[in-house]
Scaffold this motif. Structure first.
Motif, PDB file in Angstrom:
ATOM      1  N   ILE A   1     -11.170   3.927   1.422  1.00  0.00           N
ATOM      2  CA  ILE A   1     -10.021   3.211   0.847  1.00  0.00           C
ATOM      3  C   ILE A   1      -9.195   2.548   1.941  1.00  0.00           C
ATOM      4  CG2 ILE A   1      -7.916   3.460  -0.505  1.00  0.00           C
ATOM      5  CD1 ILE A   1     -10.535   3.726  -2.088  1.00  0.00           C
ATOM      6  N   THR A   2      -8.978   3.276   3.041  1.00  0.00           N
ATOM      7  CA  THR A   2      -8.219   2.711   4.162  1.00  0.00           C
ATOM      8  C   THR A   2      -8.904   1.478   4.723  1.00  0.00           C
ATOM      9  OG1 THR A   2      -7.369   4.903   4.745  1.00  0.00           O
ATOM     10  CG2 THR A   2      -7.282   3.203   6.448  1.00  0.00           C
ATOM     11  N   ALA A   3     -10.225   1.556   4.913  1.00  0.00           N
ATOM     12  CA  ALA A   3     -10.970   0.427   5.471  1.00  0.00           C
ATOM     13  C   ALA A   3     -10.914  -0.783   4.552  1.00  0.00           C
ATOM     14  CB  ALA A   3     -12.418   0.844   5.719  1.00  0.00           C
ATOM     15  N   LEU A   4     -11.063  -0.559   3.251  1.00  0.00           N
ATOM     16  CA  LEU A   4     -11.037  -1.681   2.302  1.00  0.00           C
ATOM     17  C   LEU A   4      -9.679  -2.378   2.296  1.00  0.00           C
ATOM     18  CD1 LEU A   4     -13.035  -0.147  -0.674  1.00  0.00           C
ATOM     19  CD2 LEU A   4     -13.671  -2.185   0.614  1.00  0.00           C
ATOM     20  N   ILE A   5      -8.615  -1.592   2.237  1.00  0.00           N
ATOM     21  CA  ILE A   5      -7.278  -2.195   2.237  1.00  0.00           C
ATOM     22  C   ILE A   5      -7.036  -2.936   3.548  1.00  0.00           C
ATOM     23  CG2 ILE A   5      -4.803  -1.690   2.248  1.00  0.00           C
ATOM     24  CD1 ILE A   5      -5.387   0.638   0.351  1.00  0.00           C
ATOM     25  N   ALA A   6      -7.410  -2.306   4.664  1.00  0.00           N
ATOM     26  CA  ALA A   6      -7.116  -2.877   5.968  1.00  0.00           C
ATOM     27  C   ALA A   6      -7.878  -4.175   6.218  1.00  0.00           C
ATOM     28  CB  ALA A   6      -7.437  -1.864   7.070  1.00  0.00           C
ATOM     29  N   ILE A   7      -9.117  -4.280   5.772  1.00  0.00           N
ATOM     30  CA  ILE A   7      -9.891  -5.478   6.078  1.00  0.00           C
ATOM     31  C   ILE A   7      -9.481  -6.675   5.218  1.00  0.00           C
ATOM     32  CG2 ILE A   7     -11.848  -5.166   4.489  1.00  0.00           C
ATOM     33  CD1 ILE A   7     -13.659  -5.936   6.903  1.00  0.00           C
ATOM     34  N   PHE A   8      -9.014  -6.406   3.987  1.00  0.00           N
ATOM     35  CA  PHE A   8      -8.606  -7.511   3.125  1.00  0.00           C
ATOM     36  C   PHE A   8      -7.150  -7.922   3.334  1.00  0.00           C
ATOM     37  CE2 PHE A   8     -12.281  -6.116   0.529  1.00  0.00           C
ATOM     38  CZ  PHE A   8     -12.868  -7.342   0.315  1.00  0.00           C
ATOM     39  N   LEU A   9      -6.291  -6.979   3.729  1.00  0.00           N
ATOM     40  CA  LEU A   9      -4.852  -7.237   3.782  1.00  0.00           C
ATOM     41  C   LEU A   9      -4.462  -8.405   4.673  1.00  0.00           C
ATOM     42  CD1 LEU A   9      -1.996  -6.453   2.944  1.00  0.00           C
ATOM     43  CD2 LEU A   9      -1.989  -4.751   4.799  1.00  0.00           C
ATOM     44  N   PRO A  10      -4.971  -8.525   5.914  1.00  0.00           N
ATOM     45  CA  PRO A  10      -4.498  -9.636   6.749  1.00  0.00           C
ATOM     46  C   PRO A  10      -4.810 -11.012   6.171  1.00  0.00           C
ATOM     47  CG  PRO A  10      -6.371  -8.508   7.777  1.00  0.00           C
ATOM     48  CD  PRO A  10      -5.907  -7.653   6.640  1.00  0.00           C
ATOM     49  N   GLY A  11      -5.989 -11.168   5.568  1.00  0.00           N
ATOM     50  CA  GLY A  11      -6.329 -12.451   4.964  1.00  0.00           C
ATOM     51  C   GLY A  11      -5.398 -12.813   3.821  1.00  0.00           C
ATOM     52  N   PHE A  12      -5.010 -11.815   3.023  1.00  0.00           N
ATOM     53  CA  PHE A  12      -4.107 -12.080   1.904  1.00  0.00           C
ATOM     54  C   PHE A  12      -2.689 -12.371   2.396  1.00  0.00           C
ATOM     55  CE2 PHE A  12      -7.023  -9.157  -0.748  1.00  0.00           C
ATOM     56  CZ  PHE A  12      -7.909 -10.206  -0.933  1.00  0.00           C
ATOM     57  N   LEU A  13      -2.243 -11.665   3.441  1.00  0.00           N
ATOM     58  CA  LEU A  13      -0.924 -11.949   3.998  1.00  0.00           C
ATOM     59  C   LEU A  13      -0.870 -13.367   4.563  1.00  0.00           C
ATOM     60  CD1 LEU A  13      -0.100  -8.600   5.861  1.00  0.00           C
ATOM     61  CD2 LEU A  13       0.980  -9.472   3.778  1.00  0.00           C
ATOM     62  N   LEU A  14      -1.936 -13.777   5.244  1.00  0.00           N
ATOM     63  CA  LEU A  14      -1.966 -15.127   5.804  1.00  0.00           C
ATOM     64  C   LEU A  14      -2.037 -16.190   4.710  1.00  0.00           C
ATOM     65  CD1 LEU A  14      -4.315 -14.636   8.895  1.00  0.00           C
ATOM     66  CD2 LEU A  14      -1.851 -15.081   8.915  1.00  0.00           C
TER      67      LEU A  14
END
Length: 393
Positions: free
Chosen positions: A295-308
């Protein structure tokens, strides 16, 4: 009630796409246009083209960022979340379940090891196909081919890792900007819906804080290390999809969080999944730290792209009209081709091909993908069966 109905419609529509969109990021974009532009008419072709351009300009998973932005056009920030969840959920669940089942199976005698070996060989064919296709599109002329070769040279002489890859991409963008490489034609602009400028700047600030702060927390290991590795990968990769492979390899195989065999097997399994390839992170997180790691890996890998993406939406129309931005992106894309070509050899080829039989299977799978144009899931099944056959016969 009407708002809830719209959000439910967005979730169900993208869940359907997440269950049926095989073939990688480029194929996903074709599915999106057919369903959302042509069939449902949620956005115009012009708006869709601007969203695609923005997703290509930003680091992160291009098809997932496109889904996020399309959801925002339809239902605001809540619509973006529903689109993201629907598109990502199917492949994420399957990848975590597969990792829990065979993620640490050793590549020894027997069908389980043969399956792992076959999936590793499949990864060779899939990455080779990606390099072939991307080279034709992103390096159509001599200057961009030279940038791709320069990227290979940078990766060959520098210690392989995220720093070398970022240097190669920045060098490609800088050279293209200075030499005015690529098409800087100023097309018509379209206004995209997004957050307010204040919220957008807040998203950019949060992106930067996490990028700089997570490496400090990662010293403690465990989930914070997982968060740092995958957030960095999502924040620094241009092109999405297969291009994240070398970044993740440097982040999880190098430090010993995941074995090279498990890494390549998971990457091979990801080719059979519909939806975003970045759900490969679920496999790696599960192998490294169990379900909390997944769960941590999934959130972490997608989060920066969505923030940008959220940060860029209010400003994109003006930025995309600048010739300098288009030149820089042409060079960055060419460098990505070189990065992926280097990764095809190391670690993909060197970690999977052990003899003539393995190479023959890889070539056969590549023929299925390229000249025969068979769906990726068929190629993966064939690779898995081929690996089992080579192990038990």
């Amino acid at each position: 009630m009407q708002g809830n109905h719209k959000l439910f419609e967005i979730f169900v529509t993208f869940l359907k796409l997440g269950l049926t969109s095989f073939g990688g990021p480029i194929a996903h974009l074709g599915y999106f246009r057919k369903e959302l532009v042509q069939r449902r008419q949620w956005v115009s072709d012009e708006t869709y083209a601007q969203i695609l351009a923005l997703s290509q300009f930003l680091p992160g998973p291009a098809s997932s960022q496109t889904a996020f932005a399309l959801g925002w056009q339809r239902g605001g920030s809540a619509g973006a979340m529903m689109a993201t969840l629907g598109f990502t959920l199917p492949s994420a669940v399957i990848m975590i379940a597969l990792a829990a089942w065979i993620g640490t199976a050793p590549p020894g005698p027997g069908w389980a090891g043969g399956l792992i070996a076959g999936l590793k060989i499949t990864a060779v064919a899939v990455v080779a196909d990606a390099v072939w296709g991307m080279a034709g599109k992103l390096t159509p002329d001599l200057p961009r081919r030279a940038i791709a070769l320069l990227a290979v040279a940078v990766l060959a002489v520098m210690p392989f890792g995220a720093a070398a890859q970022v240097c190669a991409i920045l060098a490609g963008a800088g050279i293209a900007l200075i030499a005015r490489i690529g098409n800087a034609h100023d097309s018509a602009t379209v206004t995209l819906h997004g957050p307010t400028k204040g919220v957008a700047l807040g998203c950019l600030a949060l992106f930067t804080i996490l990028l700089l702060g997570l490496p400090l927390l990662a010293q403690t290991g465990g989930l914070t290390q997982i968060a740092d590795v995958f957030y960095r990968a999502g924040a620094l990769v241009f092109g999405g999809g297969h291009v994240v492979l070398p970044l993740l390899d440097a982040g999880v195989v190098g430090p010993g969080l995941v074995s090279n065999d498990s890494f390549l097997a998971g990457y091979g399994a990801a080719q059979a999944m519909p939806g975003p390839l970045f759900t490969f992170a679920g496999w790696l997180g599960q192998v490294a730290e169990g379900f909390p790691g997944a769960i941590t890996a999934l959130i972490a890998i997608f989060l920066p792209g969505f923030l940008l993406m959220a940060a860029a939406l209010p400003f994109w129309s003006r930025l995309s009209a600048l010739p300098a931005a288009r030149h820089a992106m042409a060079g960055a894309n060419a460098a990505v081709v070189g990065l992926l070509a280097y990764a095809l050899y190391d670690p993909v080829y060197t970690g999977a091909i052990r003899g003539a039989d393995d190479l023959a299977l890889a070539v056969a799978l590549f023929v299925m993908l390229r000249p025969a144009r068979r769906p990726a899931w068929q190629v993966v099944i064939t690779g898995g069966i081929g690996g089992i056959a080579l192990a038990v016969l």
